[in-house]
Design a protein around this motif. Structure first.
Motif, PDB file in Angstrom:
ATOM      1  N   GLN A 189       0.830  -1.209   0.000  1.00 51.13           N
ATOM      2  CA  GLN A 189       0.000   0.000   0.000  1.00 51.13           C
ATOM      3  C   GLN A 189       0.865   1.259   0.000  1.00 51.13           C
ATOM      4  O   GLN A 189       0.456   2.319  -0.452  1.00 51.13           O
ATOM      5  CB  GLN A 189      -0.934  -0.010   1.215  1.00 51.13           C
ATOM      6  CG  GLN A 189      -1.919  -1.167   1.158  1.00 51.13           C
ATOM      7  CD  GLN A 189      -2.937  -1.158   2.288  1.00 51.13           C
ATOM      8  OE1 GLN A 189      -2.815  -0.394   3.245  1.00 51.13           O
ATOM      9  NE2 GLN A 189      -3.934  -2.004   2.182  1.00 51.13           N
ATOM     10  N   GLU A 192       2.275   3.488  -3.545  1.00 50.99           N
ATOM     11  CA  GLU A 192       1.679   4.712  -4.089  1.00 50.99           C
ATOM     12  C   GLU A 192       2.145   5.949  -3.334  1.00 50.99           C
ATOM     13  O   GLU A 192       2.405   6.986  -3.930  1.00 50.99           O
ATOM     14  CB  GLU A 192       0.153   4.663  -3.937  1.00 50.99           C
ATOM     15  CG  GLU A 192      -0.543   3.912  -5.018  1.00 50.99           C
ATOM     16  CD  GLU A 192      -2.008   3.766  -4.664  1.00 50.99           C
ATOM     17  OE1 GLU A 192      -2.732   4.754  -4.804  1.00 50.99           O
ATOM     18  OE2 GLU A 192      -2.415   2.669  -4.222  1.00 50.99           O
ATOM     19  N   GLN A 246       0.095  -7.445  -9.725  1.00 52.31           N
ATOM     20  CA  GLN A 246      -0.491  -6.322  -8.976  1.00 52.31           C
ATOM     21  C   GLN A 246       0.600  -5.360  -8.514  1.00 52.31           C
ATOM     22  O   GLN A 246       0.433  -4.138  -8.579  1.00 52.31           O
ATOM     23  CB  GLN A 246      -1.288  -6.846  -7.767  1.00 52.31           C
ATOM     24  CG  GLN A 246      -2.656  -7.416  -8.123  1.00 52.31           C
ATOM     25  CD  GLN A 246      -3.629  -6.345  -8.586  1.00 52.31           C
ATOM     26  OE1 GLN A 246      -3.604  -5.214  -8.134  1.00 52.31           O
ATOM     27  NE2 GLN A 246      -4.480  -6.695  -9.528  1.00 52.31           N
ATOM     28  N   LEU A 250       1.086  -1.358  -9.590  1.00 48.21           N
ATOM     29  CA  LEU A 250       1.209  -0.233  -8.661  1.00 48.21           C
ATOM     30  C   LEU A 250       2.506   0.555  -8.898  1.00 48.21           C
ATOM     31  O   LEU A 250       2.556   1.766  -8.723  1.00 48.21           O
ATOM     32  CB  LEU A 250       1.180  -0.735  -7.213  1.00 48.21           C
ATOM     33  CG  LEU A 250      -0.174  -1.248  -6.735  1.00 48.21           C
ATOM     34  CD1 LEU A 250      -0.042  -2.011  -5.427  1.00 48.21           C
ATOM     35  CD2 LEU A 250      -1.144  -0.071  -6.542  1.00 48.21           C
ATOM     36  N   LYS A 268      -4.466   1.334 -12.778  1.00 54.03           N
ATOM     37  CA  LYS A 268      -3.825   0.007 -12.784  1.00 54.03           C
ATOM     38  C   LYS A 268      -4.221  -0.774 -14.043  1.00 54.03           C
ATOM     39  O   LYS A 268      -3.407  -1.450 -14.667  1.00 54.03           O
ATOM     40  CB  LYS A 268      -4.235  -0.780 -11.525  1.00 54.03           C
ATOM     41  CG  LYS A 268      -3.499  -0.303 -10.272  1.00 54.03           C
ATOM     42  CD  LYS A 268      -4.128  -0.847  -9.021  1.00 54.03           C
ATOM     43  CE  LYS A 268      -3.996  -2.331  -8.871  1.00 54.03           C
ATOM     44  NZ  LYS A 268      -4.851  -2.852  -7.795  1.00 54.03           N
ATOM     45  N   ASN A 436      -8.463  -2.000  -2.428  1.00 52.72           N
ATOM     46  CA  ASN A 436      -7.421  -3.016  -2.357  1.00 52.72           C
ATOM     47  C   ASN A 436      -7.925  -4.428  -2.691  1.00 52.72           C
ATOM     48  O   ASN A 436      -7.426  -5.422  -2.160  1.00 52.72           O
ATOM     49  CB  ASN A 436      -6.745  -2.968  -0.982  1.00 52.72           C
ATOM     50  CG  ASN A 436      -6.011  -1.668  -0.807  1.00 52.72           C
ATOM     51  OD1 ASN A 436      -5.256  -1.266  -1.691  1.00 52.72           O
ATOM     52  ND2 ASN A 436      -6.272  -0.971   0.286  1.00 52.72           N
TER      53      ASN A 436
END
Ligand code: BG6
Length: 494
Positions: A189, A192, A246, A250, A268, A436
């Protein structure tokens, strides 16, 4: 915590006697309760085939929490919110009985009709369950209903589509929360934030200044008791299709115009759309597969994959995958993103290394080869933090340089480990934040990319085993970078 923000909810767990419920879900719900994120207005209904009673279930919940968390509290108040209901997912009467139980509990716990259906079980019945929940009116009428689905979401694009169509007959995309537990990890997380809150990175975050990006997720464990699932999956489906892609998305996405679920997802998705598709003739140049033979980890003898179970003797399944991913867009043209993941590697570690391009001229190292690029390492696990490698003057006479590391370690600052991924994901689902979780478009695009590699591999028998347990994978994984003039940066602590 403000009581008004505490979600009111009934959580129905399919597969409540299983490993995931025990290891992740019960402890996470407990942590949410303990830190006040949820109050007293919740209940958990566990479903599975076994004929347990509420008491047996509560004992199990109690044990799973006291095994995984240190707690001095008396857990009875917490476990009193848990109910068990023996359940056959194919039997209509089971759903009718469940409906009455949920209505009763809603009266007792005042959960406003809000329901989470959590499918923590083998995926064969996901479609059936979703449809029967709908048919028997269990989605509730007064509150919201959400369906949480664990991976694997399909086995390839075709089966994922079929599954998605079945689920979508009963639930809207907005009600579906597809879990990728890597998206709940604190440092995933953080990607970003590190990127978009720091000018010194964001201005350099492109093909003019970055030479390559490496994403490694290594595991020391083998397939444990999951060989039946794993042998049909392999490292590419198990880790690359979801977690690895994933993280790449990101790392590569454009800044969203705001932090809403829709905007982040849409950025994304654009990355996944820009992945260079690998055709049959390219697979050998871009991807490497491996399977572990016997070896040693921490001085202990480790069996090879094919020796782990009788039906694995001839297995052609990859326990390791490494690949070069190209993102053909304006920002990333020419910059390889290398991914690698596997079982029975040197150690457990997930790391991202961003390698910056060299400055044009070497002034401070004896030879060009000794030069050290700047590296930004994002440590996802087991340590959480970031390390920035710079060059600084060697102390003393002369003006030669040496690499130095600036280290930030999350745990040292906060004193405790950050919340479990599942704790954050569950809470996200309770408050309706799907950021998420993976949208169907992301799942479909990821499968499309992975399918083209697996189609080739399935038809060609590999020469396995090709790496020793305790190593960092097959030689070809190192050659993959060497032919581009790079090498893997170490990922385990030296
Ligand atoms: C799961 C895979 O999705 O992720 C497992 O099915 C793997 O095979 C696990 O071990 C790794 O997750 P983590 O959080 O331990 O890195």
């Amino acid at each position: 915590m403000d009581k008004k923000q505490q979600p009111k909810v009934l959580i129905v767990i399919f597969g409540a006697t299983g490993d995931l419920a025990k290891r992740k879900l019960f402890p996470s719900i407990y942590r949410l309760y303990q830190n006040g994120a949820i109050g007293e207005d919740f209940a958990v209904v566990g479903l599975a085939r076994r004929s347990w009673t509420n008491d047996v279930f509560r004992d199990n919940v109690n044990n799973s929490i006291s095994h995984s968390l240190s707690t001095d509290d008396n857990l009875d108040a917490f476990t009193s919110h848990f109910y068990y209901h023996p359940f056959d997912v194919t039997d209509d009467a089971s759903y009718q009985d469940l409906g009455s139980l949920l209505n009763d509990l809603e009266g007792v716990y005042e959960t406003d009709g809000n329901r989470i259906f959590y499918l923590a079980m083998a995926p064969n019945f996901f479609g059936t369950i979703a449809n029967k929940l709908n048919t028997f009116g269990l989605k509730g009428s007064t509150g919201w209903s959400r369906l949480v689905i664990e991976k694997p979401f399909g086995h390839d694009l075709a089966s994922a589509k079929e599954l998605n169509n079945q689920i979508r007959e009963a639930f809207d995309e907005k009600q579906i929360y597809r879990i990728d537990h890597y998206l709940g990890k604190e440092m995933v997380q953080n990607i970003e934030v590190i990127r978009f809150a720091n000018g010194i990175f964001e201005h350099l975050w492109n093909n003019r200044f970055i030479s390559n990006i490496q994403v490694t997720s290594s595991e020391a464990i083998g397939v444990e008791d999951r060989s039946r699932y794993y042998d049909h999956s392999g490292a590419t489906r198990d880790m690359a299709q979801n977690h690895m892609l994933q993280m790449v998305a990101l790392l590569a996405m454009e800044p969203p115009i705001n932090l809403s679920t829709e905007e982040i997802r849409s950025e994304k998705i654009k990355v996944l759309r820009a992945l260079r598709q690998i055709d049959d003739t390219m697979v050998d140049d871009y991807f490497v597969r491996g399977q572990y033979g016997h070896g040693k980890i921490n001085g202990k003898y480790i069996k090879g994959y094919r020796e782990e179970a009788e039906d694995l003797v001839d297995s052609n399944t990859e326990t390791f995958v490494a690949g070069k991913i190209m993102i053909d867009n304006y920002r990333w043209a020419g910059v390889p993103f290398y991914i690698r993941t596997g079982k029975r590697l040197e150690g457990k570690s997930t790391k991202i290394v961003v390698e910056f391009k060299d400055i044009p001229m070497n002034l401070f190292y004896e030879t060009n080869e000794e030069r050290q690029p700047n590296l930004l390492t994002i440590n996802i696990q087991p340590n959480e933090g970031i390390t920035l490698r710079l060059n600084a003057k060697k102390s003393g006479v002369g003006s030669m340089a040496k690499p130095i590391d600036l280290d930030y370690n999350n745990e040292n600052v906060h004193g405790i480990n950050t919340p479990e991924a599942y704790e954050k994901l569950l809470y996200g689902c309770m408050i309706g934040d799907a950021t998420n979780f993976t949208h169907w478009d992301e799942v479909a695009l990821s499968w499309k990319f992975i399918d083209s590699i697996l189609n080739v591999w399935t038809d060609q028998k590999a020469t396995f085993p090709n790496y020793e347990a305790g190593s960092m994978g097959p030689k070809a994984a190192h050659e993959l970078l060497e032919k581009d003039g790079f090498h893997w940066w170490p990922t385990t602590e030296d």
